[in-house]
Motif scaffolding. Structure first.
Motif, PDB file in Angstrom:
ATOM      1  N   ALA A  13       2.206 -13.042  -3.276  1.00  0.00           N
ATOM      2  CA  ALA A  13       3.315 -12.782  -3.737  1.00  0.00           C
ATOM      3  C   ALA A  13       4.314 -14.173  -3.327  1.00  0.00           C
ATOM      4  N   LYS A  86       3.886 -13.870  -9.101  1.00  0.00           N
ATOM      5  CA  LYS A  86       4.850 -12.491  -8.818  1.00  0.00           C
ATOM      6  C   LYS A  86       3.088 -11.499  -9.026  1.00  0.00           C
ATOM      7  N   SER A 123       0.781  -8.325  -3.789  1.00  0.00           N
ATOM      8  CA  SER A 123       2.701  -8.095  -3.159  1.00  0.00           C
ATOM      9  C   SER A 123       2.676  -7.889  -1.402  1.00  0.00           C
TER      10      SER A 123
END
Length: 123
Positions: A13, A86, A123
């Motif tokens: 990310a 993202k 993430s």
């Protein structure tokens, strides 16, 4: 018409990737181009589009300000620069050739599709 997409991969990310789509079999410079994506269990959605001469570009709200579409007609190639990625950007990304000089936001506005390239954002 053949479209070959490349540049996908695994990125953390906040990172960046640049997708490329090389076209052959049609006069590339006469048609709009688009990028779409499809996540597992979801419908294919519009990401970005560019007109035949690169004068106008269009983006989904979810990627506006982070992604940039561009094209080099001399090389029959369209690009998608993706920054500030993202986890929700994770999907298979497809390039497509528009039916005319412009680039609509619906799947039905395009008549040739590449094979897709996987983008995974951790993430």
């Amino acid at each position: 018409v053949q479209l070959q997409a490349s540049g996908g991969g695994l990125v953390q990310a906040g990172g960046s990737l640049r997708l490329a789509c090389a076209a052959s079999g049609r006069t590339f410079s006469r048609y709009g181009m688009g990028w779409f994506r499809q996540a597992p269990g979801k419908e294919r959605e519009f990401v970005a589009g560019i007109t035949w001469n690169g004068a106008s570009t269009y983006y989904a709200n979810s990627v506006k300000g982070r992604f940039t579409i561009s094209r080099r007609n001399a090389e029959n190639t369209v690009y998608l620069q993706m920054n500030s990625l993202k986890p929700e950007d994770t999907a298979v990304y497809y390039c497509a050739v528009s039916k005319d000089r412009y680039s609509g936001t619906s799947v039905s506005a395009y008549d040739y599709w590449g094979q897709g390239t996987q983008v995974t954002v951790s993430s």
